[in-house]
Scaffold this motif. Structure first.
Motif, PDB file in Angstrom:
ATOM      1  N   ALA A  61       0.794  -1.238   0.000  1.00 56.99           N
ATOM      2  CA  ALA A  61       0.000   0.000   0.000  1.00 56.99           C
ATOM      3  C   ALA A  61       0.825   1.285   0.000  1.00 56.99           C
ATOM      4  N   HIS A  62       2.140   1.194   0.232  1.00 52.34           N
ATOM      5  CA  HIS A  62       2.934   2.432   0.361  1.00 52.34           C
ATOM      6  C   HIS A  62       4.372   2.207  -0.102  1.00 52.34           C
ATOM      7  N   VAL A  63       4.700   2.828  -1.243  1.00 55.67           N
ATOM      8  CA  VAL A  63       6.074   2.720  -1.764  1.00 55.67           C
ATOM      9  C   VAL A  63       6.403   4.003  -2.523  1.00 55.67           C
ATOM     10  N   HIS A  64       7.662   4.475  -2.389  1.00 59.15           N
ATOM     11  CA  HIS A  64       8.096   5.680  -3.120  1.00 59.15           C
ATOM     12  C   HIS A  64       8.975   5.233  -4.287  1.00 59.15           C
ATOM     13  N   ILE A  65       8.382   5.063  -5.449  1.00 58.91           N
ATOM     14  CA  ILE A  65       9.120   4.561  -6.621  1.00 58.91           C
ATOM     15  C   ILE A  65      10.237   5.529  -7.044  1.00 58.91           C
ATOM     16  N   ALA A 206      -1.593   9.698   4.159  1.00 62.37           N
ATOM     17  CA  ALA A 206      -0.676  10.679   4.745  1.00 62.37           C
ATOM     18  C   ALA A 206       0.317   9.954   5.653  1.00 62.37           C
ATOM     19  N   HIS A 207       1.547  10.476   5.725  1.00 57.42           N
ATOM     20  CA  HIS A 207       2.470  10.017   6.775  1.00 57.42           C
ATOM     21  C   HIS A 207       1.995  10.683   8.069  1.00 57.42           C
ATOM     22  N   PHE A 208       1.946   9.935   9.148  1.00 60.44           N
ATOM     23  CA  PHE A 208       1.466  10.533  10.397  1.00 60.44           C
ATOM     24  C   PHE A 208       2.234  10.004  11.602  1.00 60.44           C
ATOM     25  N   THR A 257       0.286   6.402   7.350  1.00 62.38           N
ATOM     26  CA  THR A 257       1.513   5.603   7.376  1.00 62.38           C
ATOM     27  C   THR A 257       2.373   5.906   8.603  1.00 62.38           C
ATOM     28  N   HIS A 258       2.878   4.860   9.214  1.00 57.49           N
ATOM     29  CA  HIS A 258       3.791   4.843  10.370  1.00 57.49           C
ATOM     30  C   HIS A 258       3.038   4.873  11.701  1.00 57.49           C
ATOM     31  N   VAL A 259       2.514   6.036  12.151  1.00 58.78           N
ATOM     32  CA  VAL A 259       1.725   6.113  13.389  1.00 58.78           C
ATOM     33  C   VAL A 259       2.465   5.468  14.567  1.00 58.78           C
ATOM     34  N   THR A 308       6.109  -1.681   2.366  1.00 59.25           N
ATOM     35  CA  THR A 308       7.580  -1.620   2.388  1.00 59.25           C
ATOM     36  C   THR A 308       8.138  -0.213   2.576  1.00 59.25           C
ATOM     37  N   ASP A 309       7.304   0.845   2.311  1.00 60.69           N
ATOM     38  CA  ASP A 309       7.862   2.188   2.136  1.00 60.69           C
ATOM     39  C   ASP A 309       8.788   2.135   0.920  1.00 60.69           C
ATOM     40  N   GLY A 310       9.581   3.171   0.667  1.00 59.29           N
ATOM     41  CA  GLY A 310      10.408   3.156  -0.548  1.00 59.29           C
ATOM     42  C   GLY A 310      11.810   2.643  -0.280  1.00 59.29           C
TER      43      GLY A 310
HETATM   44 FE    FE Z   1       6.800   6.849   3.057  1.00 59.78          FE
END
Ligand code: FE
Ligand code: MCF
Length: 404
Positions: A61-65, A206-208, A257-259, A308-310
């Motif tokens: 759900a969350h990756v920075h290509i 959002a990153h939070f 994301t993160h929390v 995974t994040d990026g």
């Molecule tokens: Fe991220």
């Protein structure tokens, strides 16, 4: 029509043997092979080897290509040092990450059984690679900027990127909105972007509350961000509070994301608003951030998914690796139950969070499926075995098409 006959199928809540799946773009029917071939005599038939398991394709759900070039450029161990290193190396990293670099990252995810990903796009440099990807893509155009006097320019840049992503008309591509974080986006901008997402029914993320620095800055205008904002933006206090930021997301089904530093009140707000938390354990460890308190999320019935994040904060884009690290980081969680929750967090729960008709092998769902070559008969402890053994993935179907 196609019919696939694996030895085992992972259904919503159990594993079955001796059944086949008939599918085109969507899964049509799950039944014994004889029954399916009678109903669909012209179907193309694939019979799989011993111990093959058909399971839902994985969802990242969350990756920075755009950050896929990083290997050793960014500094790990402390969030602010990482952030300074991003700012210092950003131009080079992004410019050096050409189409080939981005496609390699996307292809790597496909090899690892990822059939859907949420791309956080900071600059739209990844638009073409994501448009061409074989996977389903939720393309989150990122909005960032804490300075009120820059708001108009930043917003029009954001809407231009959002509009460009809307011109991509292909099956499985969904334009969406990412608001970077409470500390980095001015509330005027947050409000406007949430409005657009609500009106146009676009997914929001959002990153939070990722770092201790974020907690201290939002609560008390102090900590490591003090010097950062002073030096970088001549800003002496936070533009918002965490609670104010969360309020903007009321009535949305945003993914946060993160929390990893949320307080009790924020957890209650997240629960009340039915938001989803994205758990990125490797990223959190590498950037010197705390571990997500999953026990607390579970207590409050908050849905959480795994991503995974990026490559800006990871060494791979592999959800099996991500689940394994999480399993070991949460060493007080009950092993079997937690492993199953992790599997759900990359399949059914992630699909539900992203609002996609996938993530489970069931009639009517999109045919996003992978074949995992188990080495023995599955046991009730299959979730743990899948996470530990990183079995070979021999086939990947996306919307019914064989892509690996
Ligand atoms: Fe991220
Ligand atoms: O999730 C990680 C860590 N937290 C925040 N941002 C990012 C992450 N990986 C990449 N980023 C990007 C973010 O999208 O880095 C920039 C943003 O564009 C940081 S803000 C200068």
């Amino acid at each position: 029509m196609k019919i696939i006959t694996p030895h085992y199928i992972m259904l919503r809540d159990r594993v079955v043997a001796n059944l086949s799946v008939a599918f085109d773009k969507q899964i049509q029917k799950i039944a014994p092979f004889e029954e399916l071939i009678e109903e669909f005599p012209d179907a193309e038939v694939t019979t799989l080897r011993e111990h093959s398991l058909l399971m839902p394709g994985l969802i990242n759900a969350h990756v920075h290509i755009e950050f896929s070039k990083n290997k050793t450029e960014l500094s790990y161990g402390d969030f602010l040092n990482w952030l300074y290193s991003v700012i210092e190396n950003r131009a080079d990293l992004i410019n050096d990450c050409d189409k080939e670099c981005m496609s390699k990252a996307i292809e790597r995810m496909l090899e690892g059984g990822i059939t859907t990903f949420g791309a956080i796009s900071s600059h739209a440099m990844d638009l073409e690679a994501c448009a061409k990807a074989k996977q389903n893509v939720v393309f989150f155009n990122e909005l960032i900027g804490s300075q009120a006097n820059m708001a108009d320019a930043l917003f029009s840049d954001f809407t231009a990127r959002l509009d460009a992503s809307k011109t991509i008309k292909r099956e499985g591509f969904y334009p969406a909105v990412a608001i970077h974080s409470p500390y980095s986006v001015h509330p005027i901008l947050v409000k406007k972007a949430v409005e657009i997402a609500k009106n146009e029914n676009l997914k929001l993320t959002a990153h939070f509350m990722e770092s201790i620095a974020e907690r201290e800055w939002l609560d008390e205008d102090k900590g490591d961000f003090k010097e950062f904002f002073d030096k970088m933006l001549s800003q002496d206090k936070s533009v918002t509070s965490a609670e104010e930021f969360l309020e903007y997301f009321e009535g949305t089904d945003t993914l946060l994301t993160h929390v990893t530093n949320a307080n009790e009140e924020e957890i209650r707000t997240i629960a009340k608003n039915n938001l989803t938390v994205i758990h990125c354990p490797i990223s959190n460890r590498l950037l010197g951030n705390p571990t997500l308190n999953i026990k607390e999320l579970n207590k409050n019935n908050i849905r959480w998914v795994v991503a995974t994040d990026g490559l800006s904060s990871n060494y791979d884009l592999d959800l099996f690796e991500e689940m394994k690290i999480s399993l070991f980081m949460h060493s007080d969680a009950p092993l079997q139950k937690f492993a199953q929750a992790l599997i759900n967090g990359v399949t059914i729960d992630a699909a539900e969070a992203l609002g996609l008709n996938t993530g489970v092998i069931e009639a009517g769902k999109n045919a996003d499926m992978i074949v995992v070559d188990l080495e023995s008969e599955p046991t009730p402890e299959l979730a743990v075995h899948l996470i530990l053994h990183r079995y070979n993935i021999s086939k990947v179907y996306i919307n019914g098409k064989l892509e690996k």
